[in-house]
Design a protein around this motif. Sequence first.
Motif, mmCIF file in Angstrom:
data_model
loop_
_atom_site.group_PDB
_atom_site.id
_atom_site.type_symbol
_atom_site.label_atom_id
_atom_site.label_comp_id
_atom_site.label_asym_id
_atom_site.label_seq_id
_atom_site.Cartn_x
_atom_site.Cartn_y
_atom_site.Cartn_z
ATOM 1 N N LYS A 188 0.774 -1.162 -0.141
ATOM 2 C CA LYS A 188 -0.005 0.018 0.033
ATOM 3 C C LYS A 188 0.749 1.311 0.033
ATOM 4 O O LYS A 188 0.211 2.518 0.194
ATOM 5 C CB LYS A 188 -0.893 -0.053 1.394
ATOM 6 N N ASP A 189 2.029 1.018 -0.075
ATOM 7 C CA ASP A 189 2.953 2.353 -0.076
ATOM 8 C C ASP A 189 2.903 3.040 0.994
ATOM 9 O O ASP A 189 2.882 4.298 0.915
ATOM 10 C CB ASP A 189 2.852 3.062 -1.639
ATOM 11 N N ILE A 190 2.667 2.385 2.292
ATOM 12 C CA ILE A 190 2.874 2.861 3.485
ATOM 13 C C ILE A 190 4.223 3.143 4.171
ATOM 14 O O ILE A 190 4.983 1.981 3.797
ATOM 15 C CB ILE A 190 1.996 2.270 4.454
ATOM 16 N N VAL A 191 4.577 4.063 4.763
ATOM 17 C CA VAL A 191 6.074 4.455 5.150
ATOM 18 C C VAL A 191 6.061 3.531 6.598
ATOM 19 O O VAL A 191 5.464 3.658 7.369
ATOM 20 C CB VAL A 191 6.318 5.809 5.597
ATOM 21 N N LEU A 192 7.020 2.719 6.593
ATOM 22 C CA LEU A 192 7.239 1.773 7.900
ATOM 23 C C LEU A 192 8.292 2.421 8.742
ATOM 24 O O LEU A 192 9.539 2.573 8.090
ATOM 25 C CB LEU A 192 7.545 0.373 7.600
ATOM 26 N N ILE A 193 7.995 3.067 9.615
ATOM 27 C CA ILE A 193 9.099 3.612 10.619
ATOM 28 C C ILE A 193 9.626 2.770 11.733
ATOM 29 O O ILE A 193 8.402 2.603 12.472
ATOM 30 C CB ILE A 193 8.551 5.165 11.123
ATOM 31 N N LEU A 194 10.479 2.466 11.840
ATOM 32 C CA LEU A 194 10.934 1.571 13.096
ATOM 33 C C LEU A 194 11.985 2.336 14.100
ATOM 34 O O LEU A 194 12.790 2.949 13.751
ATOM 35 C CB LEU A 194 11.773 0.330 12.719
ATOM 36 N N ASP A 195 11.276 2.433 15.339
ATOM 37 C CA ASP A 195 12.048 3.256 16.280
ATOM 38 C C ASP A 195 12.934 2.335 17.075
ATOM 39 O O ASP A 195 12.380 1.478 17.832
ATOM 40 C CB ASP A 195 10.911 3.875 17.157
ATOM 41 N N GLU A 196 14.205 2.563 16.903
ATOM 42 C CA GLU A 196 15.167 1.857 17.332
ATOM 43 C C GLU A 196 16.084 2.268 18.224
ATOM 44 O O GLU A 196 17.272 2.317 18.228
ATOM 45 C CB GLU A 196 16.102 1.026 16.165
ATOM 46 N N ILE A 197 15.560 3.472 18.836
ATOM 47 C CA ILE A 197 16.419 4.408 19.809
ATOM 48 C C ILE A 197 16.733 3.578 20.886
ATOM 49 O O ILE A 197 17.978 4.010 21.551
ATOM 50 C CB ILE A 197 15.367 5.573 20.293
ATOM 51 N N GLN A 198 16.043 2.748 21.401
ATOM 52 C CA GLN A 198 16.310 1.946 22.648
ATOM 53 C C GLN A 198 16.998 0.380 22.310
ATOM 54 O O GLN A 198 17.926 0.297 22.845
ATOM 55 C CB GLN A 198 15.244 1.877 23.824
ATOM 56 N N CYS A 199 16.371 -0.036 21.332
ATOM 57 C CA CYS A 199 16.750 -1.501 21.068
ATOM 58 C C CYS A 199 17.784 -1.645 19.721
ATOM 59 O O CYS A 199 18.240 -2.671 19.545
ATOM 60 C CB CYS A 199 15.369 -2.365 20.389
ATOM 61 N N GLY A 200 18.110 -0.465 19.359
ATOM 62 C CA GLY A 200 19.224 -0.593 18.373
ATOM 63 C C GLY A 200 20.519 -0.126 18.868
ATOM 64 O O GLY A 200 20.748 -0.332 19.807
ATOM 65 N N MET A 201 21.593 0.163 17.844
ATOM 66 C CA MET A 201 22.744 0.156 18.232
ATOM 67 C C MET A 201 23.477 -0.905 19.312
ATOM 68 O O MET A 201 24.276 -0.869 20.300
ATOM 69 C CB MET A 201 23.120 1.466 19.139
ATOM 70 N N GLY A 202 23.144 -2.119 18.606
ATOM 71 C CA GLY A 202 23.818 -3.228 19.193
ATOM 72 C C GLY A 202 23.242 -3.792 20.393
ATOM 73 O O GLY A 202 23.363 -5.023 20.936
ATOM 74 N N ARG A 203 22.172 -3.289 20.936
ATOM 75 C CA ARG A 203 21.749 -3.522 22.215
ATOM 76 C C ARG A 203 21.030 -5.020 22.191
ATOM 77 O O ARG A 203 21.051 -5.885 23.215
ATOM 78 C CB ARG A 203 20.318 -2.557 22.694
ATOM 79 N N THR A 204 20.414 -5.665 21.116
ATOM 80 C CA THR A 204 19.692 -7.138 20.931
ATOM 81 C C THR A 204 20.710 -7.922 20.500
ATOM 82 O O THR A 204 20.253 -9.138 20.260
ATOM 83 C CB THR A 204 18.590 -6.850 20.232
ATOM 84 N N GLY A 205 22.048 -7.636 20.072
ATOM 85 C CA GLY A 205 22.971 -8.514 19.260
ATOM 86 C C GLY A 205 23.350 -8.196 17.735
ATOM 87 O O GLY A 205 24.193 -9.027 17.533
#
Length: 398
Positions: free
Chosen positions: A216-233
């Motif tokens: 549907k050409d909807i923008v998917l925004i993933l907020d990785e402010i907490q879970c990004g930058m290596g936090r989950t491996g």
Amino acid sequence: MDSKAIMSEAEELLMKTYNRFGIVLDHGDGVYLYDNDGKAYLDFGSGIGVFALGYNNKEYNDALKAQIDKLVHTSNLFYNEPAVKAAKALTKASGMDRVFFTNSGTEAVEGAVKLARKYYYKKKGEAYSEIIAFEHSFHGRSMGALSVTGTKHYREPFEPLVGGVKWAEYNNFDSVLSNITDKTAAIIMETVQGEGGIYPADKDFISKVRKVCDEKDIVLILDEIQCGMGRTGSMFAYEQYGVKPDIVTSAKALACGVPFGAFAATEKFAAAFEPGDHGTTYGGNPLACAASAKVFELFEKEKVLENVKETGAYLSAKLDELTDRYPIIKAHRGLGMMQGLQIDSSVKVGALVTKCIEKGMLVLSAGGNVLRLLPPLVIRKEDVDKAVSIIEEVISDN
Ligand SMILES: *Cc1c(COP(=O)(O)O)cnc(C)c1O
């Protein structure tokens, strides 16, 4: 000033937006923080998921000092080399094409939502688009970021907020589908919900969301402010799900303590912004960018991801054991070094946090009575053993 004076003056001078714990932190070293009286605390909070590399990292400190002596700030009206280095590192790690630097996570979310709306506006030639956000989500405290934050009591006193936000249930794809209309511009979600109580997305759920966004050409925004930058491996959690967002937000550990954030997008979506659409005075300044570029460098050099996988798995297994042994722990959820223990409602998690602090360990809470562990990503097995034994002491006291 002694600790008592600092605390009482802080209570007089600072707005009362926090119920602070009664310690004054003075300095840090490795995975330990020290208070004004010299007492050591094993830090399983990292300043809310920020100080991933541990405190007083010499190479990080030296990089900052060198940049301070050269140039702390210049405006975005000119070019600077640290910004290029930081952008290269972030686009490579995230798989995105272009980035916009901010000073915080909230601003990153704010910018991501603006970019999604601008994409819709350009495509359709009309405004008034909708955004789907999730219950129990957390995206920040500014009016825009608050508008997509799922906790009603954070939002209500500040209404009216940004309009056109619809609420879906996390990990329930039907609830997403039923909220999609011709006007949906974006879906915004955390890949692993943090403040809401450490809820990782289901793989099936996130791939279905990705698919419907493509269709549907909807923008998917993933907020990785907490879970990004290596936090989950992995550098970003979505890598483990085999999906890629259209826009990703990052902050917290992105510069490991210098206030910094970013939203990054693939070219198709980034191209929606034109000169004048967005801006910031500080965002992307040389000091913050030099810090972030150094963080990416040190992640590789110190093999941070390998440690998160190995020591994170060890931590997770230890928390599983605790969960089996103590009925007061209702559930254990998490990925890598983002772990949560859901505590029975008969015991307030805040009381457990206070007791951990008394025993020399800093730890966080999250929504739904969850004890939240976000240690520096450089902890070793002996740090895990110590932390788990403190948690066990505190829990068995109840
Ligand atoms: C912390 C956080 C934010 C807000 O970041 P700030 O730097 O506090 O503005 C937004 N989203 C998520 C997922 C967060 O954890």
